[in-house]
Design a protein around this motif. Structure first.
Motif, short mmCIF file in Angstrom:
data_model
loop_
_atom_site.label_atom_id
_atom_site.label_comp_id
_atom_site.label_asym_id
_atom_site.label_seq_id
_atom_site.Cartn_x
_atom_site.Cartn_y
_atom_site.Cartn_z
N TYR A 1 0.82 -1.21 0.00
CA TYR A 1 0.00 0.00 0.00
C TYR A 1 0.86 1.26 0.00
CZ TYR A 1 -3.40 3.42 1.72
OH TYR A 1 -4.19 4.54 1.89
N LYS A 2 0.63 2.12 -0.99
CA LYS A 2 1.27 3.43 -1.13
C LYS A 2 2.80 3.38 -1.27
CE LYS A 2 -2.04 6.72 0.69
NZ LYS A 2 -2.27 7.83 1.60
N THR A 3 3.36 2.22 -1.61
CA THR A 3 4.81 2.17 -1.79
C THR A 3 5.19 2.68 -3.18
OG1 THR A 3 4.69 -0.13 -2.50
CG2 THR A 3 5.20 0.27 -0.17
N ASN A 4 6.39 3.19 -3.28
CA ASN A 4 6.93 3.66 -4.55
C ASN A 4 8.01 2.66 -4.98
OD1 ASN A 4 8.17 4.93 -6.68
ND2 ASN A 4 8.44 6.88 -5.65
N ILE A 5 7.60 1.71 -5.81
CA ILE A 5 8.52 0.65 -6.21
C ILE A 5 8.54 0.53 -7.74
CG2 ILE A 5 8.58 -0.63 -4.05
CD1 ILE A 5 6.39 -2.47 -5.15
N LYS A 6 8.84 1.62 -8.39
CA LYS A 6 8.95 1.65 -9.84
C LYS A 6 10.01 0.65 -10.30
CE LYS A 6 8.16 6.62 -9.95
NZ LYS A 6 8.73 7.92 -10.26
N LYS A 7 9.82 0.14 -11.50
CA LYS A 7 10.80 -0.74 -12.17
C LYS A 7 11.11 -2.01 -11.38
CE LYS A 7 12.92 3.12 -14.57
NZ LYS A 7 14.14 3.89 -14.82
N THR A 8 10.15 -2.51 -10.64
CA THR A 8 10.35 -3.74 -9.88
C THR A 8 10.06 -4.95 -10.75
OG1 THR A 8 9.77 -2.63 -7.81
CG2 THR A 8 9.61 -5.03 -7.82
N LEU A 9 10.87 -6.00 -10.62
CA LEU A 9 10.65 -7.24 -11.34
C LEU A 9 10.00 -8.25 -10.41
CD1 LEU A 9 11.05 -9.20 -13.77
CD2 LEU A 9 13.25 -9.81 -12.73
#
Length: 191
Positions: A102-110
């Protein structure tokens, strides 16, 4: 008690009682058990967790920076409690059921070959993430940024295009129903 700084070590078949609170850099954890452990305020930088059980671990202000989780059991984890600064990880062959982003910023995660059953991705930034061969049965996407995310080989997702950002996201034709389910329309696959 002074916190540990551990560099370039491998921990094999260890349990949480053998791991001192502190900062771990370029460490590998093989078949370790952290189930129900309190990992609050730990810091993991450039670490690998392989075949570990982290289910229900407490993650208050835990730092995961460039961490790889491979074939790990990770039920019910609250990634939303983690230290957000530099948070980045990848998941390969993991079981993340009932975890919360919830509400995390995890761009470009595989996320690769992982089960994400009933995972909460509400208000999460997953832009440019890749979901390769993942199962999203019951996963929640609500006001989630999925721009340029790749779902082409994944299944069982239910994503409302009117409630999520999907610009340039990629989906397979065979799973397109996951984008239409909430509209309660009937699609004849035989036509």
């Amino acid at each position: 008690m002074k916190e540990a700084y551990v560099l370039d070590q491998t921990f094999e078949n260890a349990d949480f009682s053998q791991i001192q609170k502190g900062e771990y850099e370029n460490c590998t954890f093989l078949n370790c058990s952290f189930e129900y452990a309190d990992l609050s305020f730990f810091s993991f930088n450039d670490c690998k967790f392989i075949g570990c059980n982290l289910s229900m671990a407490k993650l208050v202000s835990t730092a995961f920076r460039d961490v790889t989780f491979k074939e790990c059991k990770m039920f019910g984890l609250h990634f939303d409690d983690c230290n957000e600064f530099g948070m980045s990880f990848r998941f390969e062959g993991c079981l993340l059921n009932n975890s919360i982003f919830y509400k995390t910023n995890i761009k470009k995660t595989l996320f690769k070959n992982s089960k994400l059953t009933e995972v909460d991705f509400a208000e999460c930034d997953l832009s440019n993430s890749v979901f390769s061969h993942c199962d999203f049965a019951g996963a929640v996407f609500d006001r989630t940024n999925l721009e340029k995310a790749d779902f082409r080989t994944s299944m069982n997702y239910s994503i409302d295009p009117s409630q999520n950002r999907l610009k340039k996201a990629k989906f397979s034709l065979s799973e397109i129903l996951g984008l239409l389910r909430q509209f309660d329309i009937e699609i004849d696959k035989n036509s």
